[in-house]
Design a protein around this motif. Structure first.
Motif, PDB file in Angstrom:
ATOM      1  N   GLY A 239       1.216  -1.518   0.395  1.00 50.65           N
ATOM      2  CA  GLY A 239      -0.141   0.239   0.491  1.00 50.65           C
ATOM      3  C   GLY A 239       0.770   1.251  -0.140  1.00 50.65           C
ATOM      4  N   LEU A 240       2.396   0.870   0.647  1.00 46.67           N
ATOM      5  CA  LEU A 240       2.575   2.291   0.711  1.00 46.67           C
ATOM      6  C   LEU A 240       3.257   2.709  -0.836  1.00 46.67           C
ATOM      7  N   GLU A 241       3.575   1.746  -2.245  1.00 51.41           N
ATOM      8  CA  GLU A 241       3.925   2.513  -2.727  1.00 51.41           C
ATOM      9  C   GLU A 241       2.752   3.361  -3.165  1.00 51.41           C
ATOM     10  N   HIS A 242       1.507   3.687  -3.246  1.00 54.62           N
ATOM     11  CA  HIS A 242       0.450   4.681  -3.855  1.00 54.62           C
ATOM     12  C   HIS A 242       1.363   5.851  -3.111  1.00 54.62           C
ATOM     13  N   PHE A 243       2.432   5.725  -2.488  1.00 52.54           N
ATOM     14  CA  PHE A 243       2.457   7.369  -1.879  1.00 52.54           C
ATOM     15  C   PHE A 243       3.755   7.352  -1.633  1.00 52.54           C
ATOM     16  N   GLU A 244       4.396   6.178  -2.808  1.00 51.82           N
ATOM     17  CA  GLU A 244       5.817   6.519  -2.496  1.00 51.82           C
ATOM     18  C   GLU A 244       6.870   7.072  -1.291  1.00 51.82           C
ATOM     19  N   VAL A 245       6.333   5.868  -0.383  1.00 49.60           N
ATOM     20  CA  VAL A 245       6.929   5.860   1.068  1.00 49.60           C
ATOM     21  C   VAL A 245       7.359   4.696   0.871  1.00 49.60           C
ATOM     22  N   ALA A 246       8.411   4.833   1.448  1.00 50.07           N
ATOM     23  CA  ALA A 246       9.655   3.544   2.423  1.00 50.07           C
ATOM     24  C   ALA A 246       9.075   3.515   3.803  1.00 50.07           C
ATOM     25  N   ALA A 247       9.494   2.437   4.902  1.00 46.22           N
ATOM     26  CA  ALA A 247       8.927   2.103   6.055  1.00 46.22           C
ATOM     27  C   ALA A 247      10.598   1.412   6.394  1.00 46.22           C
ATOM     28  N   ASP A 248      10.485   2.397   7.549  1.00 48.03           N
ATOM     29  CA  ASP A 248      11.489   1.864   8.974  1.00 48.03           C
ATOM     30  C   ASP A 248      11.934   0.533   8.625  1.00 48.03           C
ATOM     31  N   VAL A 249      10.160   0.014   9.387  1.00 45.97           N
ATOM     32  CA  VAL A 249       9.419  -1.644   9.180  1.00 45.97           C
ATOM     33  C   VAL A 249       8.312  -1.383   9.032  1.00 45.97           C
ATOM     34  N   LEU A 250       7.973  -2.927   8.066  1.00 49.19           N
ATOM     35  CA  LEU A 250       7.086  -3.550   7.594  1.00 49.19           C
ATOM     36  C   LEU A 250       6.324  -4.382   8.195  1.00 49.19           C
ATOM     37  N   VAL A 251       5.243  -4.515   8.699  1.00 55.65           N
ATOM     38  CA  VAL A 251       4.534  -5.363   9.012  1.00 55.65           C
ATOM     39  C   VAL A 251       3.232  -6.303   7.889  1.00 55.65           C
ATOM     40  N   SER A 252       3.614  -7.150   7.825  1.00 48.88           N
ATOM     41  CA  SER A 252       2.939  -8.581   6.963  1.00 48.88           C
ATOM     42  C   SER A 252       1.822  -9.434   7.268  1.00 48.88           C
ATOM     43  N   ALA A 253       0.818  -9.621   6.239  1.00 55.29           N
ATOM     44  CA  ALA A 253       0.703 -11.290   7.119  1.00 55.29           C
ATOM     45  C   ALA A 253      -0.735 -11.192   5.971  1.00 55.29           C
ATOM     46  N   LYS A 254      -1.630 -12.383   5.918  1.00 56.70           N
ATOM     47  CA  LYS A 254      -3.059 -12.578   5.153  1.00 56.70           C
ATOM     48  C   LYS A 254      -2.855 -13.186   3.703  1.00 56.70           C
ATOM     49  N   GLY A 255      -2.344 -11.928   2.493  1.00 57.29           N
ATOM     50  CA  GLY A 255      -1.963 -12.446   1.675  1.00 57.29           C
ATOM     51  C   GLY A 255      -0.667 -12.633   1.270  1.00 57.29           C
ATOM     52  N   ALA A 256       0.494 -12.975   2.224  1.00 60.22           N
ATOM     53  CA  ALA A 256       1.584 -13.459   2.332  1.00 60.22           C
ATOM     54  C   ALA A 256       1.628 -14.998   1.358  1.00 60.22           C
ATOM     55  N   SER A 257       0.352 -15.954   2.640  1.00 65.59           N
ATOM     56  CA  SER A 257       0.120 -16.944   2.155  1.00 65.59           C
ATOM     57  C   SER A 257      -1.353 -17.361   1.880  1.00 65.59           C
ATOM     58  N   SER A 258      -1.787 -16.313   1.651  1.00 67.51           N
ATOM     59  CA  SER A 258      -3.148 -16.124   1.434  1.00 67.51           C
ATOM     60  C   SER A 258      -4.042 -17.159   1.914  1.00 67.51           C
ATOM     61  N   GLY A 259      -3.851 -17.530   3.354  1.00 65.78           N
ATOM     62  CA  GLY A 259      -4.191 -18.212   4.148  1.00 65.78           C
ATOM     63  C   GLY A 259      -3.940 -19.383   4.054  1.00 65.78           C
ATOM     64  N   TYR A 260      -3.468 -20.189   3.438  1.00 67.02           N
ATOM     65  CA  TYR A 260      -2.481 -21.801   3.105  1.00 67.02           C
ATOM     66  C   TYR A 260      -2.065 -22.295   4.183  1.00 67.02           C
ATOM     67  N   TRP A 261      -1.264 -20.826   4.327  1.00 61.20           N
ATOM     68  CA  TRP A 261      -1.006 -21.485   5.722  1.00 61.20           C
ATOM     69  C   TRP A 261      -0.443 -20.192   7.371  1.00 61.20           C
ATOM     70  N   PRO A 262      -0.939 -19.936   8.093  1.00 60.00           N
ATOM     71  CA  PRO A 262       0.051 -19.225   9.157  1.00 60.00           C
ATOM     72  C   PRO A 262       0.692 -18.422   9.178  1.00 60.00           C
ATOM     73  N   LEU A 263       0.996 -17.103   8.639  1.00 58.59           N
ATOM     74  CA  LEU A 263       2.543 -17.040   7.988  1.00 58.59           C
ATOM     75  C   LEU A 263       1.899 -14.952   8.223  1.00 58.59           C
TER      76      LEU A 263
END
Ligand SMILES: Cc1ncc(COP(=O)(O)O)c(C=O)c1O
Length: 426
Positions: A239-263
């Motif tokens: 999502g940050l790419e819409h705003f051309e900004v980088a984070a120091d730390v980025l957290v993700s989950a959900k779509g990463a494994s799309s639910g096939y594994w708790p990731l």
């Protein structure tokens, strides 16, 4: 009870089919029943099922981290895989604290977040979350963190709205930092585009640029919570790419494994990781699991080979247009918003004044029930107006959804609203 799932469809034990227009909890980006992901997990389990990170790394985790790092808007990204979004948020919060301790600034112990946010249900993540209904009852264990304004253009309180809302919110963040004491703030955490609590709220121009600049100026780490917005969901990889900004730390989950594994994933810049390392004692039994890495790798294969990021952008525009056509003149639809395939429709009692329905009327629940009767599943968003009142349904289907299936969503929602509220534009 769910019996089987294929593509965007779930079949229950009575043989009824449902269009999964919210990918469970806006989790499934690649669709159900993908053999490639299932086979990749099975093959990894046959090769190395589990080892603990204190003794071994695995080829699966190293290969996944090396592939993921350049996709994430974090410079020189380092990947710490865990078992879900809340765990990944806890990891990010502790990493931020460890960074400041190692940097010789132990007084930096406050995290600033936004009201109207959601960062998870474990205690640290819940403390960062600005969602009253989930915090209720646990207040004695919460309150270490501080909160600033929600960012919701539909209900923006900037007196000059819509002029300069981005800068206005950034000024409020700066005031929040000053009121805590600038030397005490460790991190600012926010969702690039609001998800579970406010429903697909896209921030105004200049907001994220300004936030990044303020964080840099005050030596505060910027944590982007992309648990819901990651992996193509909003029509960009993150999502940050819409705003051309980088984070120091980025957290993700959900779509990463799309639910096939708790990731879940906590991704931090090399400079943060290198400074924090001596103070960062952290990990879980299931951190760095090779099964999650195998699932994540197979999901990346699908997103790339099927061009799902651009497809989400185009399909999302189609969904917004379809909803606009069918619901745009309904007196009970206040706002239709979103980016890519993270979209929400907010219901109001009175459109002109944007007055929400009283919560006791449970409008969102009733519309959702009617939608399900028509074979379409949406994601419930309540309290989006003021923390208590406010009714919306969000949609976040697999990014593989077809335009015809998206039209079914718009048609069914128009009917469901008509059936509950007695009028729709259809
Ligand atoms: C933005 C955001 N952060 C964190 C979480 C928590 O993730 P999990 O439910 O995997 O712990 C969620 C879950 O909906 C979320 O949407």
């Amino acid at each position: 009870m769910a019996l089987s799932a294929e593509g965007c469809w779930i079949t229950d034990t009575e043989g009824r089919r449902y269009l999964d227009a919210c990918g469970g909890a806006i989790v499934n980006n690649v669709g159900h029943g993908r053999r490639e992901v299932i086979d990749a997990i099975a093959a990894q389990m046959a090769r190395v099922d589990y080892v603990h990170a204190h003794s071994f790394t695995t080829e699966a985790v190293e290969r996944y981290a090396a592939r993921l790092a350049p996709l994430v808007p974090v410079s020189d990204a380092r990947v710490f895989p865990v078992s879900g979004g809340s765990e990944a948020i806890e990891t990010a919060l502790k990493l931020a604290r460890a960074y400041h301790l190692a940097n010789g600034e132990p007084e930096r112990d406050v995290v600033i977040s936004r009201r109207g946010s959601y960062h998870g249900n474990t205690l640290g993540a819940l403390d960062a979350s600005g969602r009253e209904s989930l915090r209720r009852g646990y207040e004695p264990w919460l309150g270490r963190f501080s909160q600033t304004d929600p960012v919701n253009e539909y209900r923006c309180t900037n007196p000059e709205h819509p002029a300069d809302c981005g800068a206005w919110h950034v000024r409020h963040l700066e005031e929040a930092i000053e009121s805590v004491g600038s030397g005490r703030v460790a991190a600012f955490i926010a969702e690039p585009i609001g998800g579970a609590t406010l429903g697909a709220t896209v921030p105004p121009a200049g907001y994220w640029r300004g936030v990044a600049e303020v964080c840099r100026r005050y030596g505060i780490l910027l944590i982007a919570d992309e648990v819901m917005t990651g992996f193509g969901r909003t029509g960009r990889w993150f999502g940050l790419e819409h705003f051309e900004v980088a984070a120091d730390v980025l957290v993700s989950a959900k779509g990463a494994s799309s639910g096939y594994w708790p990731l879940g994933l906590c991704v931090a810049s090399g400079s943060v990781v290198e400074i924090a390392a001596p103070m960062f004692g952290h990990g879980y039994t299931y951190s760095h699991h090779p099964g999650g890495a195998a699932a994540g790798h197979a999901v990346l294969d699908i997103i790339e080979s099927e061009d799902l990021v651009s497809r989400a952008a185009a399909s999302g525009a189609h969904l917004l247009a379809g909803l606009g056509e069918r619901l745009g003149s309904s007196p009970f639809v206040g706002d239709i918003r979103g980016a890519g395939l993270l979209v929400a429709v907010e219901f109001v009692a009175e459109r002109e004044s944007r007055t929400p329905f009283p919560r006791v009327e449970r409008v969102a629940e009733r519309v959702r029930a009617e939608l399900i009767r028509r074979g379409v599943i949406g994601y419930l968003v309540t309290g989006c107006a003021d923390g208590i009142d406010g009714d919306a349904l969000a949609f976040g289907p697999p990014l593989t959804i077809t335009l015809a299936e998206l039209d079914l969503v718009s048609d069914a929602l128009a009917e469901a609203i008509g059936s509950v509220l007695g009028f729709s534009s259809n």
